[in-house]
Design an enzyme around this catalytic site. Structure first.
Site, PDB file in Angstrom:
ATOM      1  N   ASP A   7      20.576  -9.434 -24.004  1.00 35.57           N
ATOM      2  CA  ASP A   7      21.626  -8.757 -23.250  1.00 35.57           C
ATOM      3  C   ASP A   7      22.557  -8.155 -24.287  1.00 35.57           C
ATOM      4  O   ASP A   7      23.408  -8.849 -24.843  1.00 35.57           O
ATOM      5  CB  ASP A   7      22.367  -9.755 -22.360  1.00 35.57           C
ATOM      6  N   GLU A  68      18.046  -5.177 -22.080  1.00 34.89           N
ATOM      7  CA  GLU A  68      18.635  -4.475 -20.942  1.00 34.89           C
ATOM      8  C   GLU A  68      18.732  -2.991 -21.266  1.00 34.89           C
ATOM      9  O   GLU A  68      19.210  -2.608 -22.330  1.00 34.89           O
ATOM     10  CB  GLU A  68      20.022  -5.024 -20.625  1.00 34.89           C
ATOM     11  N   ASP A 141      26.674 -13.568 -20.469  1.00 36.71           N
ATOM     12  CA  ASP A 141      25.707 -12.910 -21.359  1.00 36.71           C
ATOM     13  C   ASP A 141      24.487 -13.806 -21.605  1.00 36.71           C
ATOM     14  O   ASP A 141      23.372 -13.307 -21.756  1.00 36.71           O
ATOM     15  CB  ASP A 141      26.369 -12.570 -22.699  1.00 36.71           C
TER      16      ASP A 141
END
Length: 175
Positions: A7, A68, A141
């Site tokens: 992330d 991501e 996160d």
């Protein structure tokens, strides 16, 4: 299949490793959030992320790195930092000859919670349930990195089966 989920972010970069296969229980291998100071120089911050991702790939030997996919947000500065951290993660994975895939936040939410517009609390609750954890991974996160890894375990296996079926059928085509 072992997947490292990333992330990306300059201040907080979530890293999570999950082992699993569709139809089988998932296993948490490791999770951490790399933090860099907003006071530090950009190059220093990127080097910290590079070093962390590099050591995680070396230690955990993932089959794939799932990052991501950066999408347009209202804050251009946030998008730039996210894109820079994402690029560093992809570069390190390429250096290790580890395939990199990207998933949008809505793809990850849909894969993990069944709904593409699930909120962070719903995703964190499902990550906790799927990995059989006693508490939600914190900060968000960490949970998001694990959700990315889970998404790839499930989607990546399905994509591989489709490629194999297409090759067996003689078409060799898959998009």
């Amino acid at each position: 299949m072992r997947v490292l989920g990333v992330d990306p972010g300059l201040t907080r970069c979530g890293l999570g490793v999950v082992d699993g296969a569709p139809g089988r229980p998932l296993n948490l291998v490791a999770v951490e959030v790399i933090r860099t100071s907003s006071e530090a120089e950009l190059g220093e911050r990127l080097l910290s992320i590079e070093s962390a991702v590099d050591s995680w790939i070396q230690e955990y030997r993932p089959d794939t790195v799932a990052v991501e996919r950066v999408f347009s947000q209202h804050n251009v500065r946030t998008v730039m930092g996210t894109a820079q951290a994402s690029g560093v993660a992809a570069l390190v994975a390429a250096r290790w000859r580890t395939p990199v895939v990207t998933h949008t936040p809505s793809e990850v939410k849909a894969a993990v919670s069944g709904h593409g517009s699930a909120d962070k609390a719903q995703v964190a609750a499902m990550v906790m349930r799927l990995l059989r954890l006693n508490a939600r991974p914190r900060p968000a996160d960490a949970s998001d990195a694990l959700a990315l890894a889970i998404c790839q375990v499930w989607r990546g296996a399905a994509e591989q089966r489709l490629r194999t079926a297409a090759a067996a059928a003689g078409t060799g085509r898959f998009r």
